[in-house]
Structures are given as C-alpha cells and as structure tokens.
Design an enzyme around this catalytic site. Structure first.
Site, mmCIF file in Angstrom:
data_model
loop_
_atom_site.group_PDB
_atom_site.id
_atom_site.type_symbol
_atom_site.label_atom_id
_atom_site.label_comp_id
_atom_site.label_asym_id
_atom_site.label_seq_id
_atom_site.Cartn_x
_atom_site.Cartn_y
_atom_site.Cartn_z
ATOM 1 N N ARG A 1 -41.688 28.112 41.385
ATOM 2 C CA ARG A 1 -41.051 27.334 42.446
ATOM 3 C C ARG A 1 -40.558 26.017 41.865
ATOM 4 O O ARG A 1 -41.155 25.481 40.922
ATOM 5 C CB ARG A 1 -42.053 27.031 43.574
ATOM 6 N N HIS B 1 -32.141 31.031 42.527
ATOM 7 C CA HIS B 1 -33.322 31.735 43.081
ATOM 8 C C HIS B 1 -33.029 33.228 43.284
ATOM 9 O O HIS B 1 -33.095 33.759 44.392
ATOM 10 C CB HIS B 1 -33.772 31.093 44.407
#
Ligand code: NDP
Ligand code: OXD
Length: 308
Positions: free
Chosen positions: A223, A271
C-alpha cells in the site's frame, strides 16, 4: 436475504452475473440500488458509505472486495460481524506476475535502459547472475509466499520476513525486529507485500533504506501508506537506492505534479498489481456465505486487533 455490492459498478455487474449462476436463491444488488435495507445480510465492499451500516439491521458479514482491508474503518464495524478478506486465484496470479515483472525489471536494469532509449544511448550494463541477486520479501502471507515460489526458478537468493516465524523451502525466513535487520542487510531487491496496519505504516522509510546495501532496488505492491515518499526520493538522490517500482501510492490516484511521475528511476503503475476476478471471487463469496449459513468457521477472516 440479499447480498449488497458496493464498489465499481462495472465490476459489480460481472460479480452479479457470476453470482446469479452460483446462488440464484440469493439476490445480488449493486449499490446504490437497495430494495429493502432489512433484507441485506451480506455486504461485499471496497469502501463503506458513511452511515450505511446503521441502516442494515440484519447484517451478518462484511466481505472485502480485495485482499487488503485497510480501506475500511475496522472500528466502525459492529462487534460480532465478521470481516472476511478476498483471497482468490485472480489476485494471486496478478500479484505473482506483477512482482516477477518488477523484480526482473530491477534485476536487468530496465529503468536505466528506458532512459537510455529516450536519449538514443546504446550502452550495456553488466549482467549480474541471478544467484548473486538477493531478493527479500516483506510479508510471508498468501501473496508473499506465492511470489517467492514463482521467483525461485530464476535462481535468486530468496528471503522473507513476517511477524511470526515461518519455514518455506528455499527461502531464508526471518521474523521480528532483529529478523528484519538481518534480512535487510542481505537484500538487493526489497519487495513489500505487507498489509497496511498501525505497525507497518511508513515502514519503507529512511531508517529502513539505511539498512539495505548501497544501490538496492525497491518494489512496493503493498500500500502507498507503507512508503515515506520524501525518504524514497532522498534515497534515490543519494544512491542508497538505485530504482523503485511502485504499484501503490498515497494518495491514489497520484496527484498531478507529484515528483514520482517524472522521476527517471521510479516506475509507477496505477494499482494494477492485481484485480479481483469476478468469476473466481463470486465462487469464494458464495462458498463463504454457505459456510456462515452452516455455522462452519471461515477462512481469511480478519483479526481486527491485528488489522489484517
Ligand atoms: P496476508 O494476511 O496473507 O499476509 C500478511 C503477511 O504480512 C503475513 O506474513 C504477516 O505475518 C505479515 N505481517 C503483517 N504485519 C506484520 C508486521 N507488523 N511485521 C512483520 N510481518 C507482518 O496478506 P496477503 O499476502 O494476502 O496480502 C498482503 C497485502 O498485499 C494486502 O494486505 C494488500 O495491502 C496488498 N495487496 C496489493 C494488491 C495490489 O494490487 N497491489 C493486491 C492485493 C493485495 P504473519 O504471517 O506472522 O501473520
Ligand atoms: C487488494 C488490492 O487488496 O487490489 O486486493 O489492492
């Protein structure tokens, strides 16, 4: 009794199609459609709209659309409602391919060659044998373990780090603070596949980079919140790190003008390390709902105290 999906509508429609074949008895609605809040027993969600939970008196379980759950406020979920993360073959295949691509790109100096091509420079860099390249993975869960298994045939020297001790064939496993220091000292390419929790936020910092050998490479597929952006930029400037491949940023999307966009030694992807696959995810969702209905323990239930 129904399932309410809250996420990207187009993907929701693919889930709905797969779901209706598997569980025609269980209506599947895509937010903001919701015929009767009292009938919603199962939520499949990426981010929760404010105040929604209070409107669902018969909620029995919350399922994350993805493998991570940091996008949810765990303290807002009612006690006694299980939270289950998504572990399905599409996510594993996606991350394994992404990390293999990123590690090989760093191993074979791809970012340097992209820069050279832009400037029409024909210059070879020395090829380092894979056996002399040490790849260390932070996080030895479902994804870290799968990645290491797929990196093994390339011949890299492999190591990994987790909270609790582990044993994986062909991988030097470390755990705890001392274990982290030991692994970092012998890691040329560091891959982050940790969950984002209070204990892992900001772990990819100057203090950690200082423990890596000079010129190490970084892959962050965990993340964005794991990485301290300014520390990465400083480490690249000083030569402490040679290059970084980042699938995740904080915030997402990466804002216009952010220094990562133009940095010649940073590769950013939006992502896309993995995308939950609707067909396989729907199978797992239905299997888990059936388990709940039979009162059988659920795999991949999140421990709210640990945060993953
Ligand atoms: P798991 O829960 O299976 O594994 C997490 C691993 O991290 C475990 O080995 C755990 O240790 C370790 N860990 C957690 N906290 C610590 C800590 N404080 N110190 C040391 N080790 C720690 O997760 P997954 O492998 O399924 O997924 C990992 C993450 O990958 C997700 O949370 C998500 O953030 C990210 N992800 C990114 C995607 C992308 O597209 N870029 C797609 C999917 C996931 P232990 O084994 O001891 O519990
Ligand atoms: C996930 C993700 O957590 O896509 O599954 O990042």
């Amino acid at each position: 009794m129904s399932v309410l999906y809250i996420g990207e509508p187009e993907r929701g429609r693919a889930w709905a199609e797969a779901h209706s074949d598997l569980a025609p008895d269980l209506p599947f609605e895509i937010w903001p459609a919701m015929a009767d809040p009292a009938s919603v027993e199962y939520l499949v969600v990426w981010k929760l709209p404010d105040g929604l939970l209070a409107r669902l008196p018969n909620l029995k379980a919350v399922f994350s659309v993805g493998a991570g759950v940091d996008q949810l406020d765990l303290s807002a979920l009612p006690d006694g409602i299980p939270l289950i993360r998504m572990v399905e073959p599409g996510i594993v295949e996606g991350i394994v391919g992404y990390v293999a691509m990123a590690v090989l790109a760093l191993h074979r100096d791809l970012l340097a060659y992209v820069g050279q091509q832009r400037q029409q420079v024909w210059r070879a860099h020395r090829i380092r044998p894979a056996a002399q390249r040490r790849v260390g993975v932070l996080g030895l869960g479902v994804l870290g373990t799968a990645v290491l298994g797929h990196l093994s045939p390339f011949g890299f020297a492999l190591s990994g780090w987790s909270r609790s001790p582990k044993s994986i064939d062909g991988v030097t496993c470390h755990s705890g603070d001392d274990g982290l220091a030991a692994m970092l000292a012998g890691t040329d390419i560091l891959v982050c596949l940790l969950p984002l929790t209070d204990s892992t936020r900001g772990i990819l910092s100057a203090a950690l980079f200082a423990q890596l050998p000079e010129g190490a490479g970084l892959v962050n597929a965990g993340r964005g919140g794991h990485l301290v952006a300014d520390d990465l930029l400083a480490a690249l400037d000083s030569g402490r790190l040679s290059a970084a491949v980042l699938d995740v940023t904080d915030p997402e999307p990466l804002p216009a003008g952010h220094p990562f966009w133009e940095h010649p030694r940073i590769l950013v992807t939006p992502h896309v390390g993995a995308q939950t696959r609707a067909d396989t995810a729907a199978e797992i969702l239905v299997a888990n709902i059936r388990r709940l209905q039979r009162g059988v323990p659920l795999p991949d239930q999140v421990d709210r105290d640990r945060g993953y």
